[in-house]
Design a protein around this motif. Structure first.
Motif, PDB file in Angstrom:
ATOM      1  N   ASP A   1       0.963  -1.073  -0.098  1.00 42.62           N
ATOM      2  CA  ASP A   1      -0.105   0.080  -0.064  1.00 42.62           C
ATOM      3  C   ASP A   1       0.891   1.263  -0.035  1.00 42.62           C
ATOM      4  N   GLU A   2       0.595   2.151  -0.727  1.00 42.39           N
ATOM      5  CA  GLU A   2       0.957   3.562  -0.803  1.00 42.39           C
ATOM      6  C   GLU A   2       0.124   4.713  -0.455  1.00 42.39           C
ATOM      7  N   THR A   3       0.738   5.658   0.342  1.00 43.84           N
ATOM      8  CA  THR A   3      -0.112   6.584   0.776  1.00 43.84           C
ATOM      9  C   THR A   3      -0.107   7.864  -0.283  1.00 43.84           C
ATOM     10  N   LEU A   4      -0.452   7.536  -1.373  1.00 44.81           N
ATOM     11  CA  LEU A   4      -0.677   8.499  -2.497  1.00 44.81           C
ATOM     12  C   LEU A   4      -1.799   8.102  -3.382  1.00 44.81           C
ATOM     13  N   SER A   5      -2.244   9.070  -4.208  1.00 46.27           N
ATOM     14  CA  SER A   5      -3.403   8.970  -4.918  1.00 46.27           C
ATOM     15  C   SER A   5      -3.123   8.267  -6.048  1.00 46.27           C
ATOM     16  N   ALA A   6      -4.042   7.337  -7.013  1.00 44.12           N
ATOM     17  CA  ALA A   6      -3.686   6.701  -8.011  1.00 44.12           C
ATOM     18  C   ALA A   6      -3.580   7.855  -9.113  1.00 44.12           C
ATOM     19  N   PRO A   7      -2.519   7.376 -10.030  1.00 44.27           N
ATOM     20  CA  PRO A   7      -2.629   8.170 -11.176  1.00 44.27           C
ATOM     21  C   PRO A   7      -3.650   8.028 -12.086  1.00 44.27           C
ATOM     22  N   ILE A   8      -4.623   9.168 -12.311  1.00 45.94           N
ATOM     23  CA  ILE A   8      -5.709   8.829 -13.158  1.00 45.94           C
ATOM     24  C   ILE A   8      -5.525   9.458 -14.594  1.00 45.94           C
TER      25      ILE A   8
ATOM     26  N   GLY B   1     -14.125  -9.374  -7.357  1.00 45.72           N
ATOM     27  CA  GLY B   1     -13.965  -8.559  -6.122  1.00 45.72           C
ATOM     28  C   GLY B   1     -13.769  -7.185  -6.305  1.00 45.72           C
ATOM     29  N   ALA B   2     -12.943  -6.381  -5.420  1.00 43.17           N
ATOM     30  CA  ALA B   2     -12.708  -5.051  -5.509  1.00 43.17           C
ATOM     31  C   ALA B   2     -12.192  -4.804  -7.026  1.00 43.17           C
ATOM     32  N   PRO B   3     -13.002  -3.641  -7.699  1.00 40.01           N
ATOM     33  CA  PRO B   3     -12.356  -3.336  -9.120  1.00 40.01           C
ATOM     34  C   PRO B   3     -11.103  -2.736  -8.880  1.00 40.01           C
ATOM     35  N   LEU B   4     -10.347  -2.546 -10.105  1.00 37.68           N
ATOM     36  CA  LEU B   4      -8.897  -2.237  -9.888  1.00 37.68           C
ATOM     37  C   LEU B   4      -8.841  -1.260 -11.164  1.00 37.68           C
ATOM     38  N   LEU B   5      -7.965  -0.163 -10.978  1.00 35.44           N
ATOM     39  CA  LEU B   5      -7.501   0.671 -11.979  1.00 35.44           C
ATOM     40  C   LEU B   5      -5.957   0.577 -11.980  1.00 35.44           C
ATOM     41  N   VAL B   6      -5.486   0.509 -13.385  1.00 33.85           N
ATOM     42  CA  VAL B   6      -4.224   0.262 -13.591  1.00 33.85           C
ATOM     43  C   VAL B   6      -3.616   1.761 -13.914  1.00 33.85           C
ATOM     44  N   GLY B   7      -2.728   2.071 -13.015  1.00 32.97           N
ATOM     45  CA  GLY B   7      -1.822   3.492 -13.194  1.00 32.97           C
ATOM     46  C   GLY B   7      -0.697   3.404 -14.196  1.00 32.97           C
TER      47      GLY B   7
END
Length: 254
Positions: free
Chosen positions: A6-13, A62-68
């Motif tokens: 886990d990283e404490t940063l927002s996902a690159p969108i 399960g939980a959907p994922l976004l690939v950054g």
């Protein structure tokens, strides 16, 4: 399932936003508010090392994922160990986000390289809560679902009817197009960070046949490969010779 840090940063969108902009063909002035909406979801990024399971192969997703960032794949492993890769998962892709149905896992999702992914459940939840099908985010999610269907159509045709030459060339064209749509690559060159074994398992060919076909494309002056860098020397000629239909054309965007 995913064994990622886990990283404490927002996902690159940005790769997702660029794909949406290209595939949904919004009128002027829509994308900037939509970018702000996506950024405001607060998707949290995680790093996943190579050869990490991202999602299982059966049952409800399960939980959907976004690939950054990075490359992954959807794959099925048969009882005797044979592998069929159904498609690559690239930056800007989403897994299990379609808000109009309960997605099923038809294949395991795995990382092929180091990846950055994010839990995209807030994206799916917001899509379900939208009151109108004409809302920009709803239209964006439909465009992403249509793109996934188009890619699966490419793969079925590739494996079912096309020659080795017609499989390898269009796969290179498809990868270049998808990476350019996400803003990861530009022009006629792209980085291919996977082995010929992975390409063979995607194309339904042996490694030897895959290598011979790539060499034939090089001899024909259609492809140039230096290390992991692939350059499509004559992309229009390659598309014509191998019946490649661009993703944007399949979705009526060009």
């Amino acid at each position: 399932m995913i064994a990622a840090r886990d990283e404490t940063l927002s996902a690159p969108i940005e790769p997702l936003a660029r794909r949406i902009e290209a595939l949904a063909a919004f009128p002027s002035g829509v994308m900037e508010p939509l970018r702000e909406t996506l950024a405001g979801l607060g998707l949290r990024a995680r790093s996943a090392p190579p050869r990490t399971g991202l999602a299982g192969a059966e049952g409800p997703a399960g939980a959907p994922l976004l690939v950054g960032a990075g490359w992954g794949a959807r794959q099925r492993i048969l009882a005797d160990g044979r592998r069929q890769i159904l498609g690559f998962v690239l930056p800007g892709d989403v897994i299990g986000v379609d808000p109009h149905r309960a997605p099923l896992r038809y294949a395991a999702a795995v990382s092929l390289t180091a990846m950055v992914v994010a839990d995209a459940e807030p994206l799916r939840t917001m899509g379900l809560a939208l009151p109108s099908r004409d809302a920009p985010l709803a239209r964006a999610l439909r465009a992403l679902a249509a793109a996934e269907e188009a890619l699966l159509s490419h793969q079925v045709t590739r494996l079912g009817r096309q020659t080795a030459y017609e499989r390898v060339g269009p796969l290179f064209l498809e990868l270049r197009e998808r990476l350019c749509l996400a803003g990861v690559e530009k022009g006629d060159s792209f980085t291919l960070p996977v082995t010929q074994e992975i390409l063979a398992d995607t194309l339904g060919l042996s490694i030897v046949h895959t290598n011979r076909t790539i060499q034939q494309l090089r001899r024909d002056g259609l492809v140039r490969i230096t290390g992991t860098q692939v350059t499509l020397v004559e992309p229009k000629s390659l598309a014509g010779l191998t019946d490649y239909v661009p993703l944007a054309t399949m979705l009526g965007r060009s």
